[in-house]
Motif scaffolding. Sequence first.
Motif, PDB file in Angstrom:
ATOM      1  N   PHE A 184      39.860 -27.394  39.875  1.00 54.27           N
ATOM      2  CA  PHE A 184      39.516 -27.318  38.459  1.00 54.27           C
ATOM      3  C   PHE A 184      39.514 -28.726  37.861  1.00 54.27           C
ATOM      4  O   PHE A 184      40.506 -29.457  37.990  1.00 54.27           O
ATOM      5  CB  PHE A 184      40.512 -26.435  37.713  1.00 54.27           C
ATOM      6  N   ILE A 185      38.395 -29.077  37.218  1.00 53.69           N
ATOM      7  CA  ILE A 185      38.214 -30.423  36.686  1.00 53.69           C
ATOM      8  C   ILE A 185      38.001 -30.368  35.180  1.00 53.69           C
ATOM      9  O   ILE A 185      37.130 -29.640  34.690  1.00 53.69           O
ATOM     10  CB  ILE A 185      36.991 -31.118  37.335  1.00 53.69           C
ATOM     11  N   LEU A 186      38.782 -31.133  34.421  1.00 50.27           N
ATOM     12  CA  LEU A 186      38.566 -31.259  32.987  1.00 50.27           C
ATOM     13  C   LEU A 186      37.375 -32.180  32.768  1.00 50.27           C
ATOM     14  O   LEU A 186      37.335 -33.303  33.291  1.00 50.27           O
ATOM     15  CB  LEU A 186      39.810 -31.829  32.306  1.00 50.27           C
ATOM     16  N   CYS A 187      36.391 -31.709  32.019  1.00 47.56           N
ATOM     17  CA  CYS A 187      35.160 -32.468  31.806  1.00 47.56           C
ATOM     18  C   CYS A 187      34.853 -32.603  30.316  1.00 47.56           C
ATOM     19  O   CYS A 187      35.356 -31.841  29.488  1.00 47.56           O
ATOM     20  CB  CYS A 187      33.977 -31.770  32.486  1.00 47.56           C
ATOM     21  N   THR A 188      33.993 -33.553  30.006  1.00 46.81           N
ATOM     22  CA  THR A 188      33.494 -33.747  28.648  1.00 46.81           C
ATOM     23  C   THR A 188      31.992 -33.536  28.648  1.00 46.81           C
ATOM     24  O   THR A 188      31.279 -34.070  29.516  1.00 46.81           O
ATOM     25  CB  THR A 188      33.812 -35.167  28.148  1.00 46.81           C
ATOM     26  N   SER A 189      31.491 -32.776  27.693  1.00 43.43           N
ATOM     27  CA  SER A 189      30.044 -32.571  27.573  1.00 43.43           C
ATOM     28  C   SER A 189      29.401 -33.792  26.927  1.00 43.43           C
ATOM     29  O   SER A 189      29.894 -34.318  25.926  1.00 43.43           O
ATOM     30  CB  SER A 189      29.751 -31.326  26.727  1.00 43.43           C
ATOM     31  N   LEU A 190      28.289 -34.228  27.505  1.00 44.61           N
ATOM     32  CA  LEU A 190      27.539 -35.361  26.970  1.00 44.61           C
ATOM     33  C   LEU A 190      26.251 -34.903  26.296  1.00 44.61           C
ATOM     34  O   LEU A 190      25.427 -35.721  25.906  1.00 44.61           O
ATOM     35  CB  LEU A 190      27.212 -36.348  28.105  1.00 44.61           C
ATOM     36  N   GLY A 191      26.093 -33.580  26.184  1.00 45.18           N
ATOM     37  CA  GLY A 191      24.902 -33.039  25.548  1.00 45.18           C
ATOM     38  C   GLY A 191      24.009 -32.312  26.533  1.00 45.18           C
ATOM     39  O   GLY A 191      24.215 -32.358  27.744  1.00 45.18           O
ATOM     40  N   GLY A 192      23.021 -31.631  26.004  1.00 49.78           N
ATOM     41  CA  GLY A 192      22.115 -30.859  26.830  1.00 49.78           C
ATOM     42  C   GLY A 192      21.838 -29.518  26.186  1.00 49.78           C
ATOM     43  O   GLY A 192      22.324 -29.218  25.082  1.00 49.78           O
ATOM     44  N   LYS A 193      21.067 -28.697  26.875  1.00 49.16           N
ATOM     45  CA  LYS A 193      20.688 -27.402  26.334  1.00 49.16           C
ATOM     46  C   LYS A 193      20.597 -26.379  27.445  1.00 49.16           C
ATOM     47  O   LYS A 193      20.002 -26.637  28.495  1.00 49.16           O
ATOM     48  CB  LYS A 193      19.340 -27.502  25.609  1.00 49.16           C
ATOM     49  N   PHE A 194      21.175 -25.198  27.210  1.00 46.65           N
ATOM     50  CA  PHE A 194      21.153 -24.145  28.223  1.00 46.65           C
ATOM     51  C   PHE A 194      19.757 -23.544  28.368  1.00 46.65           C
ATOM     52  O   PHE A 194      19.036 -23.361  27.391  1.00 46.65           O
ATOM     53  CB  PHE A 194      22.141 -23.029  27.868  1.00 46.65           C
ATOM     54  N   ALA A 195      19.417 -23.217  29.618  1.00 47.68           N
ATOM     55  CA  ALA A 195      18.204 -22.456  29.920  1.00 47.68           C
ATOM     56  C   ALA A 195      18.558 -21.465  31.012  1.00 47.68           C
ATOM     57  O   ALA A 195      19.225 -21.819  31.998  1.00 47.68           O
ATOM     58  CB  ALA A 195      17.076 -23.379  30.366  1.00 47.68           C
TER      59      ALA A 195
END
Length: 206
Positions: A149-160
């Motif tokens: 399990f890795i703690l991550c930060t979102s840098l943006g984007g869009k779900f499809a």
Amino acid sequence: MDNEDKWLEWAVRLQAIAQTGLAYTKDVFDKERFEEIRQIAAEMLVIPSGLPLEKVEDLFCNESGYQTPKIDTRAAIFKEEKILLVQESDGRWALPGGWCDVDQSVMDNTIKEVKEEAGLDARAERVIAILDKAKNNPAQSAHHVTKIFILCTSLGGKFAANSETIACDYFGLDELPVLSEGKTTAKQIAMCFEAATDPHWQTRFD
């Protein structure tokens, strides 16, 4: 442990012995015996798994070399004190992630899975936990699995919508949807919440 779990345990152990034997033996006779053991292990899995023999063989008997656990990476991404989950085609939800590809590091695979399943670019920050699936998730598996399990930060984007996931959303700990518990449990999500708010978090492992 019920009888079905015991059959699975025996089959997995036989598969590991057979694969290791095939990796190291030079004797033709021994290779034939190890191939036979692996075939028996596959046949033992047909009833508890409910899969046809051909499918079991494809999943269970196509590896070579010394038998080692498979690695599953899972990303924990937060926004406004809620965690990102992705919805699979069966309607259940999980942390974005999956098998670690053979040519990917843990960090690279985690980032790749987030992009594929949630449409987001991400930065991996730190390791939350390294857990044995058999000790922590209810669903049995023909493979021994190590979940990272890795703690991550979102840098943006869009779900499809894609071949693996049909939706994604953020959830509070008290509003979790129906989970795919073979992949992600409520306890594991709670652990991720704890890690995200604790600057002195120490990686858990078993």
